[in-house]
Design a protein around this motif. Structure first.
Motif, PDB file in Angstrom:
ATOM      1  N   UNK A  17       0.881  -1.170   0.000  1.00  0.00           N
ATOM      2  CA  UNK A  17       0.000   0.000   0.000  1.00  0.00           C
ATOM      3  C   UNK A  17       0.917   1.218   0.000  1.00  0.00           C
ATOM      4  N   UNK A  18       0.777   2.039  -1.024  1.00  0.00           N
ATOM      5  CA  UNK A  18       1.666   3.178  -1.226  1.00  0.00           C
ATOM      6  C   UNK A  18       0.893   4.474  -1.022  1.00  0.00           C
ATOM      7  N   UNK A  19       1.449   5.361  -0.210  1.00  0.00           N
ATOM      8  CA  UNK A  19       0.862   6.683  -0.020  1.00  0.00           C
ATOM      9  C   UNK A  19       1.397   7.594  -1.133  1.00  0.00           C
ATOM     10  N   UNK A  20       0.516   8.003  -2.026  1.00  0.00           N
ATOM     11  CA  UNK A  20       0.896   8.860  -3.151  1.00  0.00           C
ATOM     12  C   UNK A  20       0.377  10.289  -2.988  1.00  0.00           C
ATOM     13  N   UNK A  21      -0.018  10.644  -1.786  1.00  0.00           N
ATOM     14  CA  UNK A  21      -0.600  11.967  -1.544  1.00  0.00           C
ATOM     15  C   UNK A  21       0.334  13.089  -1.961  1.00  0.00           C
ATOM     16  N   UNK A  22       1.613  12.927  -1.708  1.00  0.00           N
ATOM     17  CA  UNK A  22       2.586  13.982  -2.023  1.00  0.00           C
ATOM     18  C   UNK A  22       2.649  14.287  -3.524  1.00  0.00           C
ATOM     19  N   UNK A  23       2.264  13.327  -4.347  1.00  0.00           N
ATOM     20  CA  UNK A  23       2.280  13.528  -5.801  1.00  0.00           C
ATOM     21  C   UNK A  23       1.158  14.452  -6.269  1.00  0.00           C
ATOM     22  N   UNK A  24       0.206  14.728  -5.384  1.00  0.00           N
ATOM     23  CA  UNK A  24      -0.964  15.514  -5.754  1.00  0.00           C
ATOM     24  C   UNK A  24      -0.977  16.901  -5.114  1.00  0.00           C
ATOM     25  N   UNK A  25       0.135  17.300  -4.550  1.00  0.00           N
ATOM     26  CA  UNK A  25       0.241  18.630  -3.944  1.00  0.00           C
ATOM     27  C   UNK A  25      -0.076  19.692  -4.995  1.00  0.00           C
ATOM     28  N   UNK A  26      -0.928  20.638  -4.617  1.00  0.00           N
ATOM     29  CA  UNK A  26      -1.280  21.733  -5.504  1.00  0.00           C
ATOM     30  C   UNK A  26      -2.400  21.429  -6.481  1.00  0.00           C
ATOM     31  N   UNK A  27      -2.895  20.220  -6.515  1.00  0.00           N
ATOM     32  CA  UNK A  27      -3.979  19.887  -7.435  1.00  0.00           C
ATOM     33  C   UNK A  27      -5.304  20.526  -7.020  1.00  0.00           C
ATOM     34  N   UNK A  28      -5.431  20.818  -5.751  1.00  0.00           N
ATOM     35  CA  UNK A  28      -6.605  21.515  -5.243  1.00  0.00           C
ATOM     36  C   UNK A  28      -6.116  22.666  -4.380  1.00  0.00           C
ATOM     37  N   UNK A  29      -6.841  23.757  -4.361  1.00  0.00           N
ATOM     38  CA  UNK A  29      -6.422  24.884  -3.528  1.00  0.00           C
ATOM     39  C   UNK A  29      -6.226  24.455  -2.076  1.00  0.00           C
ATOM     40  N   UNK A  30      -5.088  24.798  -1.520  1.00  0.00           N
ATOM     41  CA  UNK A  30      -4.823  24.522  -0.117  1.00  0.00           C
ATOM     42  C   UNK A  30      -4.325  23.115   0.174  1.00  0.00           C
ATOM     43  N   UNK A  31      -4.233  22.250  -0.842  1.00  0.00           N
ATOM     44  CA  UNK A  31      -3.748  20.890  -0.577  1.00  0.00           C
ATOM     45  C   UNK A  31      -2.248  20.844  -0.793  1.00  0.00           C
TER      46      UNK A  31
END
Length: 93
Positions: free
Chosen positions: A22-36
């Motif tokens: 199980x891989x956490x890929x959250x960091x790859x989506x930084x900036x995709x939504x305001x404030x994330x």
């Protein structure tokens, strides 16, 4: 316990996989939504090989995993990528 560890535990209990990541890929989506900023555990990828998937279609495998993890999805898991396989099937990982 982190969400990632919690999901790993649930998947192991339900499917007895021979291989699971199980891989956490959250960091790859930084900036995709305001404030994330990409922190936390909002985008996870499940890579799993289990006998339980033998004879199941890809859709059936996804449905089985999504049904198991419905509480986590309902609680705010934003994205779940699933790469299920039965033993002996080729994987990209």
């Amino acid at each position: 316990m982190t969400l990632q560890n919690h999901i790993e535990t649930k998947l192991r209990a339900a499917f007895s996989p021979e291989r699971l990541v199980v891989v956490n890929e959250s960091h790859l989506h930084a900036g995709h939504q305001p404030g994330f900023d990409g922190g936390g555990e909002t985008h996870l990828r499940v890579r799993i090989v289990a006998d339980a998937f033998t004879g199941m279609s890809r859709l059936e495998r996804h449905r089985a995993i999504n049904a198991l993890l419905k509480p986590e999805i309902d609680a705010g898991l934003h994205a779940l990528a699933v790469e299920p396989a039965a033993p002996g099937e080729t994987t990209r990982w």
